[in-house]
Scaffold this active site. Structure first.
Site, short mmCIF file in Angstrom:
data_model
loop_
_atom_site.label_atom_id
_atom_site.label_comp_id
_atom_site.label_asym_id
_atom_site.label_seq_id
_atom_site.Cartn_x
_atom_site.Cartn_y
_atom_site.Cartn_z
N HIS A 257 0.85 -1.19 0.00
CA HIS A 257 0.00 0.00 0.00
C HIS A 257 0.89 1.23 0.00
O HIS A 257 1.87 1.28 0.73
CB HIS A 257 -0.89 -0.01 1.24
N ARG A 273 -6.16 9.91 -0.40
CA ARG A 273 -5.93 10.33 -1.78
C ARG A 273 -7.24 10.39 -2.55
O ARG A 273 -7.43 11.26 -3.40
CB ARG A 273 -4.94 9.38 -2.46
#
Ligand SMILES: Cc1cc2nc3c(=O)[nH]c(=O)nc-3n(C[C@H](O)[C@H](O)[C@H](O)COP(=O)(O)OP(=O)(O)OC[C@H]3O[C@@H](n4cnc5c(N)ncnc54)[C@H](O)[C@@H]3O)c2cc1C
Ligand code: SF4
Ligand code: SF4
Ligand code: FES
Lengths: 656, 243
Positions: A257, A273
Site C-alpha cells: 500500500h 488520496r
C-alpha cells in the site's frame, strides 16, 4: 479426548467467516466460529476506507454498473483474476451492501445540493441530485472509473464487522474465542474438521464438521513492516498447505500500500488520496502526475507504490533515521473534512507521530498490505482437491483479485464471498452426512500432541522469536516491491535454512497452558513454509504482473505466464513446496487481456488473445439488439446461486 | 538521540492457569527508542526478558480495542500510548479490573461484551430485515441521522469505561456505559422498531440506567471520546417518561 461436533466449522471470525456462519445458520445448519480473540476485534475492523459496490447514487458515480466494476476489477488484477468469479462478485456486491444496510450499518448518505470536494488538487463544487438524497453515497478510490467506494465516515470496516457480528449474535451463533486451529483433519481428499488449541488452557480439542471453512485473513506478518494486525500470520493458509492435498494459489501476489506511516507501518487509508490528498517529495513537489498523467495519485495501488519507490531511488525521498520516505499532504482538504471523514487518520497521526495532519504533512512509504494469494478454491469456495474444505475472504484465492486488488474490493469480497460460498457450504452440509471416525480423529490429535510435547521437552534449540525476525527481514529485503532473480534465489536458499532450523525450536518457558512462547513456536515453522511459497513462486514467475514486479522481467508475459501458481507441500520432509500451474483460458474470457493504461505497454501477448477479441466482436455483431445482461450471458455465462441472480436497481436507471 | 532513557516497567504477573501461582509485581528495564509505544516495549520484554508475559494486541493502531489496561493508574489503550508521555520513565501496568483475568495483562473482555450484546439485544429489531428485496434501492436515511448513529457506534468494546465505573464495582450486574451507549445507538436508529417500553425492559432499573451514579468515569476514560454524559442523561429522561 475432547470432541465438538457441528455441521459447519468456520475458522475465523472476521467479515468473511461471520457471513458464512450466518448463511449456513439461516439455512438451518449448526455453525461454530473459531477466533483467536473476540470476533469484533478481527482485522476487518481496521478497514477505514470503504467497500466497492456499483450503486451509482452519488453524482460522481453516475453511469456506474456491474460492467464498469467488472472492467476495473479485471484490469486491476492485470488479467490475473478468475473472470467468472469477478463477474459473480460485481453482480452481488450491490446486494451485499444493501443487506448490510438492513442489518444496521450506518452507511454515509448522499446529501442533496452543492458540496465542495478536492479533485486533482483543485477545489470543485459538485451538485448531488435531489432524488438521490438519503441513498448510500460513495467516494473516489484508486484504479476505478467511477466513485464507487461506499463508506461509513472513517470507520467502514468497524461498522460492517459490528453489524455482522451483531447479526451472528442475534442468530445465536457461537463464537469460540481464543481458540487456534493448528491442523486440518482429513482423509482420502475429504476434510472432516480441525484440531484446535485453546489459547487459555492449552487443551487440544477436535472440532468435527461436515464442512470446514478457512476464513483466517491475510499473511502480512511474513513481512517485517506491514499494515496488517499482529495476528495476520497466515496460519489458516499454512494448515491447508500442510494437508499436502489442498494447494495455495498465487502466493507470490503480495500487495504494497502506498501510504503507511513511517516507521511503524500503520495505514493511512486510500481515502486520503481518494478525497484529494497528494503525494509530495523532499522538495514539496507533486511527482505522481509526471509518472502517471492520467490517474496520478489515484492510479492502482501497485502502480503508485512502484512509482514512489522509483522516485525515492532517484534521491527524491525525505531522509529520516528510518530510511527515506515521501509525504502525504491532506492539509488541502481542510479541518472539517479531516475531522469527519478522516478522523481515524488524524488520531493515528496524533498518537503515533505527534503531528496534526490538518497542518502538517504525513511521512509515508509503501508497505506490505494485502495478500492476494491464499487457499485456492473453485468459484464455489471449495478446494479443487479437498472436498468439504472451503475458504473465503483474504485467506482465500477465490481469485477475483489476480495480481493486484483494488482498494475497497476486499471488504466487498469478504461479504460477497460470504454470501455465495455460504450457500455452497450449506448445500454441502445438506448433501453430506457427518462422518465420525474416532480412529482418524485420534491420529491427528496424537500427531499434534506429540509435536507440542516435543517442543516442550527439547532442552536447547532455536528461538522462535529470532527465527521469525530473520524470516521477516528476508521477505522485506528480497521479496518486496521490486524483485529480481539474484535476491529471490538468495531468499529461497536462506528460507530453506530457516525451515531446517525451525525443526529445532526450544522454549525457555515450558508450560502447556496459556503461553505466548508456545503459541509462537507452533506458528513460526508454519509461517516460514508460507514465506517459502511466496519467495519460490516469485522466483519462478519470470514476468511482471500487477503487484509482482520483476526488474529483470519487466513485461507482462501473457504468452508464457497467463496462469495461476499452485503450491503444494506434499512431502512433510521436503525442503521446498511443489509448484504447479493452472492455465487461464483466454477463449473463455469476457474481457481478453489488454492494456491497463499505465506507463508503456510492453505486454507479450497470448496467441489466443486476438482470436478471442475477434470472436467477441462477432458475437456482438450477431446480436445487435441484446441488452447488456443478454450480452454478458452470451459472452460468458456464469453459475450463480438463484438467490443472487436478480438485476440491481439504481436511481434514475431502474433495473437497466 | 544521545539521551536514551532506561524505562522501568512494573507489571503485575499472575497466571491463574498455573497451580500455586500468586500475583506479584515484577520490574523490567527497557531501553527507550524514539516513538516507542507500550506495545513495542511489551513485545521487547516478551522477546528479550520473559517469553511468558501475557498481553493482548491485535491492530496496534488504536482501532480494535484489545489492549486496554491500567497504565499508571488510568485505563487506556496501551498500543497508542507513547512511553515518552511519562517523564520519570516509570510505568506501572495492571490488568483491566472488572473482567475475568486470563493472565498477567490479558483479560476476557470478549465474554463480557458478548453478554452485554445479548442483554441489550444489540441488533436491528425489524421483522422485515431478512426479507428486504436486495435488488431494490436501499431504504433512505437522513445523512445527519446516519452520522449521528455512527458517532455512537464508534465504541471499540475496549472496556475502559467498565473498569472506571464505581457502580459496576458495587453491583456486578450493572450494565455499564458501554451497554448504555449501545442501547442509545439502537434507540436512535430508525431501522430499529423497538418501542420505548421495550427499551425500558432492558435498562429501566437499578442494574440499568437508574443505577448510574453519573460520576462519569466512563466519560473521562473512553479512548474514543464517546458522549457518555449526554447519552446517559438522554436515556434517563426518555426512560423516566415510560413509567
Ligand atoms: C489497515 C487496513 C485497512 C484496510 N482497509 C480496507 C478498505 O478500506 N477497504 C477494503 O476493501 N479492504 C481494506 N483492507 C483489507 C480488508 O480489511 C481485509 O482484507 C479483510 O477485512 C479481511 O477479512 P477476513 O474476514 O478475510 O479476515 P480477518 O478480518 O482478518 O479475520 C480473520 C479471522 O481469523 C481468525 N483466525 C486467524 N487465524 C486463526 C486460526 N489459526 N484459528 C482460528 N481463528 C483464526 C482471527 O481471529 C479473525 O477472527 C484493509 C486492510 C488493512 C490491513
Ligand atoms: S456515569 Fe454511570 S456508567 Fe459512567 S462510570 Fe459513572 S456510574 Fe458508571
Ligand atoms: S464506550 Fe468507550 S471506553 Fe467503553 S468500551 Fe466503548 S470505546 Fe471503550
Ligand atoms: S491493539 Fe488494537 S486498540 Fe490497541
Amino acid at each position: 479426548m475432547k470432541i465438538v461436533y457441528t455441521d459447519s466449522l468456520i475458522i475465523g471470525g472476521g467479515l468473511a467467516g461471520l457471513r458464512i456462519a450466518i448463511a449456513a445458520k439461516q439455512r438451518g445448519f449448526d455453525s461454530i466460529v473459531l477466533s483467536l480473540m473476540p470476533a469484533k476485534r478481527s482485522h476487518s475492523a481496521a478497514a477505514q476506507g470503504g467497500m466497492q459496490a456499483s450503486l451509482g447514487a452519488s453524482i460522481k458515480g453516475e453511469g456506474d454498473n456491474e460492467d464498469v466494476h467488472f472492467e476495473d476489477t479485471v484490469k486491476g488484477s492485470d488479467w490475473g483474476c478468475d473472470q467468472d468469479v469477478a463477474r459473480m462478485f460485481v453482480n452481488t456486491a450491490p446486494k451485499a451492501i444493501r443487506q448490510l444496510c438492513a442489518w444496521g450499518v450506518p452507511w454515509s448518505r448522499v446529501r442533496k445540493g452543492d458540496r465542495e470536494v478536492v479533485i486533482n488538487g483543485q477545489k470543485v463544487t459538485i451538485t448531488e441530485k435531489d432524488e438521490a438524497h438519503g441513498l448510500i453515497t460513495s467516494r473516489d478510490f484508486g484504479g476505478t472509473k467511477k466513485w464507487r467506494t461506499c463508506f461509513t465516515s472513517d470507520g467502514t470496516g468497524h461498522t460492517m464487522l459490528y453489524a455482522m457480528d451483531n447479526k451472528a449474535i442475534q442468530l445465536g451463533i457461537q463464537v469460540h474465542e481464543r481458540k487456534e486451529a493448528i491442523a486440518i483433519i482429513h482423509e482420502d481428499g475429504v476434510c472432516h474438521g480441525a484440531i484446535v488449541r485453546d489459547l487459555i488452557t492449552g487443551e487440544l480439542i477436535a472440532y468435527v464438521a461436515k464442512a470446514t471453512v478457512i476464513a483466517t485473513g491475510g499473511y502480512g506478518r511474513l513481512y517485517e513492516v506491514t499494515t496488517n494486525a499482529v495476528i495476520s500470520e497466515g496460519i489458516g493458509n499454512a494448515i491447508a498447505l500442510e494437508t499436502g492435498v489442498a494447494p495455495l494459489g498465487n502466493m507470490e501476489a503480495v500487495q504494497f500500500h502506498p501510504t503507511a506511516i513511517v516507521p511503524v507501518g500503520i495505514l493511512t487509508t486510500e481515502g486520503c488520496r481518494g478525497d484529494g490528498g497528494l503525494l509530495l517529495d523532499k522538495d514539496g513537489y507533486r511527482f505522481m502526475p509526471d509518472y502517471e498523467p492520467g490517474k496520478k495519485e489515484l492510479a492502482s495501488r501497485d502502480v503508485v507504490s512502484r512509482r514512489m519507490t522509483e522516485h525515492i531511488r532517484k534521491g527524491k525521498g525525505v531522509p529520516s533515521r528510518y530510511g527515506d520516505h515521501l509525504w502525504l499532504d491532506i492539509t488541502l482538504l481542510g479541518r472539517a473534512h479531516i475531522e469527519k471523514n478522516l478522523r481515524e487518520v488524524k488520531e493515528i497521526c496524533e498518537y503515533f507521530l505527534g503531528i496534526d495532519p490538518v497542518k502538517e504533512y504525513i511521512p509515508v512509504r509503501p508497505t506490505q498490505h494485502y495478500s492476494m494469494g491464499g487457499v485456492r478454491t473453485k468459484p464455489t469456495g471449495e478446494s479443487p482437491t479437498m472436498r468439504g474444505l472451503f475458504s473465503a475472504g483474504e485467506a482465500a484465492c477465490w481469485d477475483m483479485h489476480g495480481f493486484n486488488r483494488l482498494g475497497g474490493n476486499s471488504v466487498a469480497e469478504t461479504v460477497v464471498a460470504g454470501m455465495i460460498v455460504g450457500e455452497y457450504v450449506a448445500d454441502y452440509c445438506a448433501e453430506n452426512p457427518l462422518k465420525i471416525d474416532t480412529k482418524l480423529i485420534e491420529k491427528f490429535m496424537d500427531r499434534e500432541k506429540e509435536k507440542i510435547s516435543t517442543l516442550l521437552s527439547r532442552e536447547k534449540g532455536e528461538s522462535s522469536f529470532a527465527l521469525k525476525k530473520e524470516m521477516q527481514q528476508i521477505m522485506m529485503d528480497k521479496v518486496g516491491i521490486f524483485r529480481n532473480e539474484a535476491d529471490l534465489s538468495q531468499a529461497v536458499e536462506e528460507l530453506k535454512v530457516l525451515h531446517q532450523r525451525s525443526k529445532n525450536i526450544a522454549l525457555r518457558h515450558k508450560i502447556a497452558s496459556s503461553n505466548p512462547e508456545l503459541v509462537e513456536a507452533i506458528r513460526v515453522p508454519k509461517m516460514i513454509r508460507l514465506a517459502q511459497c511466496v519467495a519460490y513462486g516469485a522466483m519462478l514467475r519470470k514476468e511482471s504482473r500487477g503487484a509482482h514486479a520483476r526488474e529483470d522481467y519487466p513485461e507482462r508475459n501473457d504468452r508464457d505466464w497467463l496462469k495461476r501458481t499452485l503450491t503444494f507441500w506434499k512431502d512433510e520432509n521436503a525442503d521446498l513446496p511443489e509448484v504447479q500451474y493452472e492455465e487461464l483460458d483466454v477463449m473463455k474470457m469476457e474481457m481478453p487481456p489488454g492494456s491497463r493504461g499505465y506507463g508503456v505497454d510492453n505486454t507479450i501477448h497470448h496467441p489466443d488473445t486476438e482470436k478471442r477479441v475477434a470472436q467477441l466482436e462477432d458475437i456482438k455483431k450477431a446480436n445487435p439488439s441484446a441488452d447488456r445482461f443478454e450480452m454478458q450471458r452470451l459472452l460468458n455465462p456464469i453459475e450463480i446461486p438463484d438467490k443472487f441472480r436478480g438485476k440491481n436497481e439504481r436511481i434514475g436507471k431502474g433495473f437497466k | 538521540m544521545s539521551d536514551e532513557r532506561i524505562l522501568k516497567f512494573h507489571i503485575l504477573r499472575y497466571n491463574p492457569q498455573v497451580k500455586g501461582d500468586v500475583p506479584t509485581m515484577k520490574t523490567y528495564e527497557v531501553k527507550e527508542a524514539p516513538g516507542m509505544t507500550i506495545f513495542i516495549a511489551l513485545n521487547d520484554i516478551r522477546e528479550n526478558h520473559d517469553p511468558s508475559l501475557q498481553f493482548d494486541f491485535i491492530c496496534r493502531a488504536g482501532i480494535c480495542g484489545s489492549c486496554a489496561m491500567i497504565i499508571n493508574g488510568h485505563p487506556d489503550l496501551a498500543c497508542r500510548t507513547l512511553t515518552s508521555k511519562f517523564p520519570d520513565g516509570e510505568i506501572k501496568l495492571l490488568p483491566l479490573p472488572g473482567f475475568e483475568l486470563i493472565g498477567d495483562l490479558s483479560v476476557n473482555t470478549g465474554k463480557f461484551m458478548r453478554a452485554m450484546s445479548e442483554r441489550v439485544e444489540s441488533w436491528i429489531h425489524d421483522t422485515y430485515a431478512d426479507s428486504v428485496d436486495l435488488d431494490r434501492l436501499e431504504e433512505r436515511m437522513d445523512p445527519d441521522i446516519a452520522e449521528q448513529i455512527y458517532e455512537l457506534e464508534r465504541c471499540v468494546e475496549c472496556g475502559c469505561c467498565v473498569s472506571a465505573c464505581a457502580t459496576k464495582r458495587m453491583r456486578d450486574g450493572f450494565l455499564t456505559a458501554v451497554g448504555f451507549m449501545r442501547l442509545a445507538r439502537y434507540a436512535l436508529d430508525p431501522r430499529d422498531k423497538r418501542s420505548d417500553d421495550e427499551f425500558y425492559e432492558i435498562v429501566g432499573d437499578d442494574e440499568g440506567v437508574f443505577g448510574c451514579m453519573t460520576l462519569l468515569g466512563c466519560q473521562d476514560y473512553c479512548p474514543k471520546d464517546l458522549p457518555h454524559q449526554t447519552q446517559i442523561a438522554y436515556l434517563r429522561r426518555r426512560m423516566a417518561l415510560v413509567k
